[in-house]
Design a protein around this motif. Structure first.
Motif, mmCIF file in Angstrom:
data_model
loop_
_atom_site.group_PDB
_atom_site.id
_atom_site.type_symbol
_atom_site.label_atom_id
_atom_site.label_comp_id
_atom_site.label_asym_id
_atom_site.label_seq_id
_atom_site.Cartn_x
_atom_site.Cartn_y
_atom_site.Cartn_z
ATOM 1 N N TYR A 38 21.643 -10.126 6.274
ATOM 2 C CA TYR A 38 21.083 -9.387 7.410
ATOM 3 C C TYR A 38 20.464 -8.083 6.938
ATOM 4 C CZ TYR A 38 23.573 -12.582 10.487
ATOM 5 O OH TYR A 38 24.014 -13.706 11.141
ATOM 6 N N TRP A 39 19.274 -7.832 7.429
ATOM 7 C CA TRP A 39 18.584 -6.587 7.096
ATOM 8 C C TRP A 39 19.023 -5.499 8.066
ATOM 9 C CZ3 TRP A 39 16.387 -4.043 3.443
ATOM 10 C CH2 TRP A 39 15.563 -2.952 3.715
ATOM 11 N N SER A 40 19.459 -4.365 7.512
ATOM 12 C CA SER A 40 19.770 -3.198 8.352
ATOM 13 C C SER A 40 18.647 -2.194 8.187
ATOM 14 C CB SER A 40 21.104 -2.572 7.913
ATOM 15 O OG SER A 40 21.181 -1.252 8.413
ATOM 16 N N GLU A 41 17.920 -1.964 9.248
ATOM 17 C CA GLU A 41 16.799 -1.014 9.186
ATOM 18 C C GLU A 41 17.303 0.428 8.994
ATOM 19 O OE1 GLU A 41 13.679 -1.781 8.746
ATOM 20 O OE2 GLU A 41 13.160 0.354 8.674
ATOM 21 N N PRO A 42 18.348 0.868 9.749
ATOM 22 C CA PRO A 42 18.824 2.250 9.541
ATOM 23 C C PRO A 42 19.275 2.501 8.096
ATOM 24 C CG PRO A 42 19.893 1.270 11.470
ATOM 25 C CD PRO A 42 19.067 0.190 10.841
ATOM 26 N N GLN A 43 19.932 1.503 7.500
ATOM 27 C CA GLN A 43 20.441 1.705 6.134
ATOM 28 C C GLN A 43 19.455 1.216 5.077
ATOM 29 O OE1 GLN A 43 24.682 0.706 5.729
ATOM 30 N NE2 GLN A 43 24.768 0.513 7.946
ATOM 31 N N ARG A 44 18.385 0.600 5.494
ATOM 32 C CA ARG A 44 17.372 0.015 4.603
ATOM 33 C C ARG A 44 18.062 -0.782 3.477
ATOM 34 N NH1 ARG A 44 12.696 0.091 6.127
ATOM 35 N NH2 ARG A 44 11.878 -0.435 4.087
ATOM 36 N N GLN A 45 18.915 -1.683 3.956
ATOM 37 C CA GLN A 45 19.739 -2.464 3.025
ATOM 38 C C GLN A 45 19.844 -3.903 3.539
ATOM 39 O OE1 GLN A 45 21.054 -3.588 0.190
ATOM 40 N NE2 GLN A 45 22.038 -1.611 -0.225
ATOM 41 N N LEU A 46 19.934 -4.838 2.635
ATOM 42 C CA LEU A 46 20.180 -6.231 2.991
ATOM 43 C C LEU A 46 21.648 -6.538 2.697
ATOM 44 C CD1 LEU A 46 18.690 -8.856 3.956
ATOM 45 C CD2 LEU A 46 18.524 -9.479 1.542
ATOM 46 N N PHE A 47 22.369 -7.013 3.717
ATOM 47 C CA PHE A 47 23.796 -7.299 3.568
ATOM 48 C C PHE A 47 24.039 -8.803 3.625
ATOM 49 C CE2 PHE A 47 24.170 -3.011 5.655
ATOM 50 C CZ PHE A 47 24.806 -2.373 4.601
ATOM 51 N N VAL A 48 24.683 -9.346 2.610
ATOM 52 C CA VAL A 48 25.071 -10.758 2.657
ATOM 53 C C VAL A 48 26.422 -10.827 3.370
ATOM 54 C CG1 VAL A 48 25.464 -12.879 1.373
ATOM 55 C CG2 VAL A 48 23.913 -11.137 0.457
ATOM 56 N N PHE A 49 26.478 -11.641 4.420
ATOM 57 C CA PHE A 49 27.690 -11.717 5.238
ATOM 58 C C PHE A 49 28.726 -12.651 4.595
ATOM 59 C CE2 PHE A 49 30.087 -13.334 9.011
ATOM 60 C CZ PHE A 49 30.724 -12.146 9.309
ATOM 61 N N ARG A 50 29.871 -12.103 4.271
ATOM 62 C CA ARG A 50 31.032 -12.836 3.737
ATOM 63 C C ARG A 50 30.669 -13.736 2.544
ATOM 64 N NH1 ARG A 50 35.789 -13.470 8.067
ATOM 65 N NH2 ARG A 50 36.852 -13.217 6.098
ATOM 66 N N LEU A 51 29.942 -13.137 1.618
ATOM 67 C CA LEU A 51 29.484 -13.880 0.440
ATOM 68 C C LEU A 51 30.634 -14.523 -0.328
ATOM 69 C CD1 LEU A 51 27.303 -14.741 -1.563
ATOM 70 C CD2 LEU A 51 27.390 -12.450 -2.576
ATOM 71 N N GLN A 52 31.694 -13.739 -0.594
ATOM 72 C CA GLN A 52 32.820 -14.281 -1.377
ATOM 73 C C GLN A 52 33.451 -15.482 -0.691
ATOM 74 O OE1 GLN A 52 33.311 -13.534 -4.366
ATOM 75 N NE2 GLN A 52 31.982 -11.736 -4.400
ATOM 76 N N ASP A 53 33.581 -15.388 0.641
ATOM 77 C CA ASP A 53 34.195 -16.493 1.390
ATOM 78 C C ASP A 53 33.317 -17.741 1.347
ATOM 79 O OD1 ASP A 53 36.585 -15.087 2.688
ATOM 80 O OD2 ASP A 53 34.907 -13.755 3.130
ATOM 81 N N HIS A 54 32.004 -17.536 1.424
ATOM 82 C CA HIS A 54 31.093 -18.688 1.394
ATOM 83 C C HIS A 54 31.114 -19.387 0.036
ATOM 84 C CE1 HIS A 54 29.079 -18.934 5.272
ATOM 85 N NE2 HIS A 54 29.121 -17.622 5.340
ATOM 86 N N VAL A 55 31.065 -18.608 -1.041
ATOM 87 C CA VAL A 55 31.042 -19.261 -2.356
ATOM 88 C C VAL A 55 32.400 -19.898 -2.669
ATOM 89 C CG1 VAL A 55 29.104 -17.970 -3.333
ATOM 90 C CG2 VAL A 55 31.413 -17.058 -3.573
#
Ligand code: PMP
Length: 317
Positions: A38-55
């Motif tokens: 998910y892209w956060s415009e205020p933080q200008r950052q892309l966050f992968v949601f629960r990456l460790q859990d998915h892998v």
């Protein structure tokens, strides 16, 4: 043109191909994951949601099939992050890692075969076109865990999902809800199901032949936490209970929180998005965009520093 991780390296998307003879293509011998960033415009950052859990779930899916992942979960997580960087991702993105039998020999075997990892990504917005959807209870039963492991995400199980979804679409519905062979509610074609009745949230357990869901698990925690403090119970749900629920929603990495307004032509509640569903959807949105510090540990930032921040700082100076 983007890049894809294919077997042992990053390659151009067009070069990430398998043979028509591939066992994975002929018999569906593999498993996969589905992850959102998910892209956060205020933080200008892309966050992968629960990456460790998915892998972790991906590696476990392979283990259920009796396959050994060529990489540990931590290495797959690194590959996912590197893939997003190499593709310069600064918008909402879907990531699809696949572990599959990488052999072109004829028979459907899972033993003594090479296993490969491929990972691609693509931009992804909403999964359903409408804010709330009309579902049918499918005439197809959910594949039993003892036939094709439903707890995992085996490629072959998605014929079951595709059959149910095709039937739903041909009959004018948005999505299908599948029952177990015993007749209990299992899940949607690619989503878990929650209902709300008399103020209590309920959802069937994984033993009802459904995937071990990461969005589902997240929603249970978010719903129970303040400020929502919703009472939740995991239990069997029968078809007819869907019809008298106050609220029903589906959830998943793709579907996020999708309210269900009608099932089998019966209106759910008053047919609008319910209070609990809306509150959960709003909290989930905040959590996935990095706006809720309590759940910040679920997010893996892709970029070392805010994208564009360095450029704008030097412009100001
Ligand atoms: N059920 C099935 C069959 C799915 O394919 C998905 C999507 N991965 C889900 C449920 C939702 O699971 P998750 O929240 O882990 O994406």
């Amino acid at each position: 043109m983007g890049v894809t991780w294919h077997r042992t390296a990053f390659v151009d998307d067009a070069d990430a191909t398998v043979s028509v003879r591939a066992k994975a293509f002929n018999y569906g011998l593999g498993c996969f994951g589905g992850i959102r960033a998910y892209w956060s415009e205020p933080q200008r950052q892309l966050f992968v949601f629960r990456l460790q859990d998915h892998v972790q779930r991906l590696v476990e899916s392979a283990r259920i099939l009796g396959l050994e992942s060529p990489h540990p979960a931590e290495r797959i997580a690194e590959i996912v992050l590197e893939l997003l960087r190499r593709n310069e991702r600064c918008e909402d993105t879907y990531i699809r890692p696949l572990l599959y039998v990488d052999s072109d020999e004829l028979s459907p075997t899972l033993t003594d075969v090479p296993v490969a990892l491929s990972v691609f990504c693509l931009p992804l917005g909403r999964y359903f076109a409408h804010e709330s959807i009309h579902c049918c209870v499918s005439s197809w039963r959910r594949v039993a865990d003892n036939a094709i492991p439903a707890r995992a995400k085996p490629t072959a199980a998605y014929l079951n999902s595709a059959l149910a979804r095709a039937e739903a679409r041909r009959n004018g519905f948005d999505e299908a809800i599948l029952l177990t062979d015993a007749g209990d509610v299992s899940e949607g074609s690619a989503e878990h199901l929650f209902l709300c009745r008399r103020g209590q949230l309920a959802s069937p357990p994984s033993t009802a032949d459904n995937l071990e869901g990461i969005t589902r698990r997240s929603i249970i925690e978010i719903a129970r936490a303040e400020p929502l403090g919703v009472d939740f119970v995991e239990r069997r749900i029968s078809r007819t209970e869907l019809y008298v629920a106050d609220e029903v929603f589906l959830c998943g990495t793709g579907a996020e929180v999708t309210p269900v307004s009608r099932i089998d032509h019966r209106r759910i509640g008053d047919g609008t998005v319910g209070r609990v569903t809306r509150a959960i959807a709003e909290r989930v949105h905040a959590v996935t965009r990095g706006a809720d510090e309590r759940f910040r540990h679920w997010l893996a930032p892709v970029w070392q520093e805010a994208r564009g921040a360095v450029a704008s700082a030097s412009t100001k100076a």
